[in-house]
Design a protein around this motif. Structure first.
Motif, mmCIF file in Angstrom:
data_model
loop_
_atom_site.group_PDB
_atom_site.id
_atom_site.type_symbol
_atom_site.label_atom_id
_atom_site.label_comp_id
_atom_site.label_asym_id
_atom_site.label_seq_id
_atom_site.Cartn_x
_atom_site.Cartn_y
_atom_site.Cartn_z
ATOM 1 N N THR A 1 9.018 -3.836 8.925
ATOM 2 C CA THR A 1 8.035 -4.932 8.936
ATOM 3 C C THR A 1 8.658 -6.286 8.645
ATOM 4 N N LYS A 2 9.615 -6.296 7.732
ATOM 5 C CA LYS A 2 10.196 -7.582 7.342
ATOM 6 C C LYS A 2 11.062 -8.144 8.465
ATOM 7 N N PHE B 1 12.314 8.071 11.308
ATOM 8 C CA PHE B 1 11.611 7.353 10.245
ATOM 9 C C PHE B 1 10.196 6.976 10.648
ATOM 10 N N GLY C 1 7.377 6.509 8.226
ATOM 11 C CA GLY C 1 7.579 5.632 7.073
ATOM 12 C C GLY C 1 6.533 4.538 6.983
ATOM 13 N N TYR C 2 6.218 4.163 5.752
ATOM 14 C CA TYR C 2 5.182 3.143 5.549
ATOM 15 C C TYR C 2 5.617 1.769 6.023
ATOM 16 N N ASN C 3 6.912 1.590 6.235
ATOM 17 C CA ASN C 3 7.442 0.251 6.501
ATOM 18 C C ASN C 3 8.033 0.142 7.903
ATOM 19 N N VAL C 4 7.922 1.211 8.705
ATOM 20 C CA VAL C 4 8.680 1.266 9.945
ATOM 21 C C VAL C 4 7.790 0.978 11.154
ATOM 22 N N TRP D 1 -1.677 -0.557 11.235
ATOM 23 C CA TRP D 1 -1.038 0.763 11.305
ATOM 24 C C TRP D 1 -1.916 1.780 11.981
ATOM 25 N N LEU E 1 8.333 -0.690 -5.341
ATOM 26 C CA LEU E 1 7.944 0.560 -4.695
ATOM 27 C C LEU E 1 6.966 1.388 -5.515
ATOM 28 N N LEU F 1 10.328 -4.922 0.024
ATOM 29 C CA LEU F 1 9.202 -5.185 0.911
ATOM 30 C C LEU F 1 8.888 -6.678 0.931
ATOM 31 N N PRO G 1 4.110 1.430 -2.352
ATOM 32 C CA PRO G 1 4.056 2.589 -1.451
ATOM 33 C C PRO G 1 4.464 3.931 -2.063
ATOM 34 N N LEU G 2 5.256 3.952 -3.128
ATOM 35 C CA LEU G 2 5.618 5.260 -3.671
ATOM 36 C C LEU G 2 4.725 5.673 -4.842
ATOM 37 N N GLN H 1 -1.361 4.440 3.402
ATOM 38 C CA GLN H 1 -0.391 3.959 4.383
ATOM 39 C C GLN H 1 -1.048 3.346 5.619
ATOM 40 N N CYS I 1 12.318 3.522 4.275
ATOM 41 C CA CYS I 1 11.562 4.549 3.553
ATOM 42 C C CYS I 1 12.310 5.867 3.413
ATOM 43 N N GLU I 2 13.625 5.795 3.172
ATOM 44 C CA GLU I 2 14.403 7.033 3.069
ATOM 45 C C GLU I 2 13.869 7.939 1.967
ATOM 46 N N GLN J 1 10.788 8.167 0.789
ATOM 47 C CA GLN J 1 9.549 8.796 1.236
ATOM 48 C C GLN J 1 9.854 9.928 2.213
ATOM 49 N N MET J 2 10.779 9.690 3.146
ATOM 50 C CA MET J 2 11.137 10.719 4.134
ATOM 51 C C MET J 2 11.639 11.972 3.419
#
Lengths: 233, 552
Positions: free
Chosen positions: A111-112, A143, A146-149, A229, B123, B139, B147-148, B154, B220-221, B223-224
């Motif tokens: 996102t950034k 990914f 992912g929440y940011n991807v 999203w 996070l 972020l 997010p975590l 999400q 998001c490694e 989270q993955m």
């Protein structure tokens, strides 16, 4: 001197043959090609200007030096010895987007970074082309959840060629780039399939809870990108 | 060494009772983690407790800060260890109220805590009282939610600002009478090695302040990994942390921690294969560092960069024969490796031997072209100096720390794999400047070659019927709930650690990565203040950060 052509030239094919021979002899055999033969007998070809421009465009591409993630390491290998993308007339990495024709997107867009990438793309002069390298740029790849991807670079900019892989081998990237050059030379273009996220002025966003909340933080003239999203592919 | 410290060090390691005495009534409760004892302290006594542990007990290395949320509390864990002895570890656990998660900051005790706590705030959502600069780090500033943390949704939309880059030619003097200029470097810039953004303030041509803005590759490694099962689904991700072909070193970080967590033994034969292949990765990673460093310093796209790429291709060919992949190997498995060496083995060993035989000559070539190059030396000697005290404060590890004279290498200090059976040296340099870091990397390539050569000898003579590549591992791994472990390995860039808390299922409850690049990069400000802009670029190059690992 008279403006009349001399007799030896008029009415004889001698001159033509001589020119041809002069051009063909004494040079290294490696340079003799069908094209040279054709040019030798008459040093003109007729074509449409558009077609010529497309051919020129496809034969000399300046790439944007644009490293994002893992794929950029393989991209460096593609530029370097052994694979040497320059053999195909597309191996000059330019550091400035204003000098580049092609952007290879080698990695995950988050996102950034997406607004920045959009801006870099906007800074490239027309006509411009984009090659997506690897699964992340295609769909978010490993990914994706992912929440940011961002689920693929195509959500942000139009893309011409997708090269799958994680990361694609240099050979695959070369194939992708050459394929794109071929398309450019043939004057083909790729349709944009996804409606991209745009940079918008904050004041142009539709009012909702989130916009109200951020109103104190963001100036209304500021450019923002809004990610929905729930609508992502 | 203070007297207390001597008293605390026993032959078996740390005397935890003595530490409990040292901390006195600050300790609320004690916990046992697999790697160390955890001392639970009150949220308003963090700095005091950590100061005691650092000053009196010698725990001078804050390896990582983990934050996580439970149903009834938020928790921050400070993983401490010593540069002098990596096997001495202690955890300081700080629980906070779920409604108002505030605890005292450790940034006054360890400078590295600054970034770690910012990440925890970003996070997970724990806030740190007394933190000098508590804002989001990975972020965007306008992000909603943490997010975590468990209540994060999400699917909610997010708005991200595009701060138009300020025009450096405009008047932009920070402060009324100062004469400084603001300059953006990155996030798209050829010298930042990926997508790093340096907010630089210049005084003339000198750097007055530099603030690395990271998070442009935060994918998001963690989270993955929290969504994957231990047995197979997590292993592919480590390859993508430090992606400069250091994949196997990263895989080993996960393999080590998961094997400790689940009590899995690895056969000796597999350990040797792991050791050898991991060192190949180190060579490839260091060669990339050298090649791009020369590119940064004097734009050497033609010689050094190409040479480095040529030699990396050789390494990648060998690794491809072994693993089937050029970069994302996914070769380690819990309890061993996925398959045996490629057939015909002799031919493959022959390839390795050829590479190793050529290597001294190749390195000679590098030294001729760079090390003794006058232009190069002018640019790197005495620039970007990191003194040992700062190096420890910022938690730097790997070649960066070793170039500042800190003799710290997990391969030797907390042995794993087959390293303690082999004959090799830890390379250190005293200079602490860009040149020293470059020299350390070049020498480490030689040491890795030494390790590989010994491994090949062992593998060649290994009896055919004892080639056991994997131990028996259950198909589904479910470690006991609330087992906590933090383990680290020596990655290409330094101490690459992982903290896992199990929650009784086949997926980790919390998976936290300690990235060496993240800590090394946090020292950039201290290293480049007062230097010229080109030196800043040189320093960044010699730190050799991989943004995939910084942002994770």
């Amino acid at each position: 001197m008279s403006n009349e052509p001399r007799d030896v030239i008029r009415g004889s094919t001698d001159a033509q043959t001589k020119t041809q021979e002069a051009r063909m002899e004494g040079v290294d055999n490696r340079f003799n090609s069908k094209l040279r033969e054709a040019f030798g007998s008459s040093p003109f070809i007729l074509t449409k200007f558009d077609k010529f421009m497309n051919w020129v465009r496809g034969s000399s591409m300046f790439m944007l030096q644009f490293g994002i993630a893992c794929c950029s390491i393989e991209m460096m290998h593609t530029y370097a010895v052994k694979h040497d993308l320059d053999r195909f007339g597309s191996g000059v990495p330019r550091a400035s987007p204003r000098q580049a024709d092609v952007m290879i997107v080698p990695g995950t867009i988050v996102t950034k970074f997406a607004p920045r990438m959009k801006r870099v793309y906007d800074q490239m002069p027309e006509p411009k082309f984009v090659v997506n390298m690897g699964s992340c740029a295609i769909s978010g790849g490993p990914f994706q959840e992912g929440y940011n991807v961002i689920k693929g670079a195509e959500e942000v900019i139009p893309v011409d060629i997708h090269v799958p892989g994680c990361p694609p081998r240099p050979e695959a990237l070369i194939y992708g780039v050459v394929k794109m050059q071929e398309r450019i030379a043939n004057g083909e273009s790729s349709p944009v399939t996804v409606k991209p996220y745009e940079l918008e002025q904050f004041s142009d966003l539709k009012q909702d809870e989130l916009v109200d909340k951020l109103a104190s933080q963001i100036d209304e003239d500021d450019l923002v990108m809004r990610y929905n999203w729930a609508d992502s592919p | 060494m203070s007297s207390y410290e001597e008293q605390l060090d026993t032959a078996e390691g740390v005397d935890y009772d003595a530490i409990a005495d040292l901390l006195g009534d600050r300790v609320v409760r004690r916990e046992t983690h697999l790697n160390a004892e955890g001392f639970v302290v009150r949220p308003d006594q963090v700095a005091e407790s950590l100061t005691l542990l650092r000053e009196e007990a010698g725990f001078d290395h804050l390896s990582m800060v983990t934050a996580q949320d439970y149903e009834d509390r938020y928790e921050t864990i400070y993983h401490l260890t010593k540069y002098a002895d990596r096997t001495h570890e202690v955890s300081v656990v700080v629980p906070t109220d779920p409604e108002n998660p505030v605890s005292e900051s450790a940034a006054s005790v360890y400078k590295t805590a600054n970034w770690h706590e910012r990440e925890a705030y970003d996070l997970v959502g724990v806030e740190y009282d007394g933190h000098p600069d508590l804002r989001r780090i990975l972020l965007p500033e306008t992000w909603q939610g943490h997010p975590l943390s468990s209540d994060y949704d999400q699917d909610k939309p997010q708005i991200v600002q595009f701060d138009e880059h300020k025009n450096p030619l405009e008047d932009d003097h920070r402060g009324a009478d100062s004469d400084t200029m603001f300059l953006n470097i990155g996030p798209h810039h050829p010298a930042t090695h990926g997508v790093l953004h340096l907010k630089t303030v210049l005084d003339g041509e000198q750097v007055a302040d530099v603030d690395p803005d990271i998070g442009y590759l935060h994918r998001c490694e963690e989270q993955m990994c929290q969504q994957g099962t231990y047995r197979h689904q997590i292993m592919p991700y480590p390859d993508r942390w430090d992606y400069a072909s250091a994949g196997l070193l990263n895989e080993w970080a996960y393999a080590r921690v998961a094997e400790d967590l689940n009590d899995i033994e690895v056969p000796e034969y597999a350990q040797i294969i792991r050791t050898m292949s991991a060192e190949f990765c180190r060579i490839a990673a260091h060669l990339l560092a050298v090649g791009t460093f020369a590119l940064d310093i004097y734009g050497d796209f033609t010689a050094i960069f190409m040479y480095a790429m040529r030699d990396r291709e050789k390494v990648q060919n060998i690794l491809e024969d072994l693993t089937g992949q050029r970069m994302m190997f996914n070769y380690f498995r819990l309890g061993g490796v996925v398959w045996d060496l490629p057939e015909p083995r002799e031919e493959w060993f022959e390839n390795i031997r050829d590479f190793l035989d050529d290597l001294p000559g190749t390195l000679e070539e590098y030294h001729d072209l760079i090390t003794t190059n006058e232009i190069f030396q002018t640019r790197v000697i005495g620039t970007g100096v990191l003194d040992p005290e700062d190096a420890k404060q910022f938690g730097t590890t790997g070649p960066v720390a070793r170039a500042s004279g800190i003799d710290y290498d997990i391969r030797r200090d907390d042995p794993y794999g087959y390293y303690d059976e082999l004959d090799w040296n830890v390379v250190t340099e005293e200079g602490g400047d860009n040149y020293a870091r470059f020299l350390v990397r070049m020498q480490e390539v030689e040491e890795s070659a030494k390790i590989i050569s010994q491994c090949v000898d062992l593998l060649e003579d290994w009896p055919e019927d004892e080639r056991n590549i994997q131990s028996n591992v259950p198909r589904t791994l479910k470690p006991d709930p609330d087992t906590e472990v933090y383990r680290a390995v020596e990655g290409a860039k330094g101490e690459l650690g992982i903290y896992i808390r199990s929650d009784g299922t086949d997926k980790p409850g919390r998976f936290k990565i300690r990235s060496p690049c993240f800590c090394n990069l946090s020292a950039l400000n201290a290293m480049s203040k007062g230097e010229y802009v080109p030196d800043l670029v040189a320093t960044l190059g010699s730190l050799d950060v991989i943004l995939g690992e910084v942002d994770r």
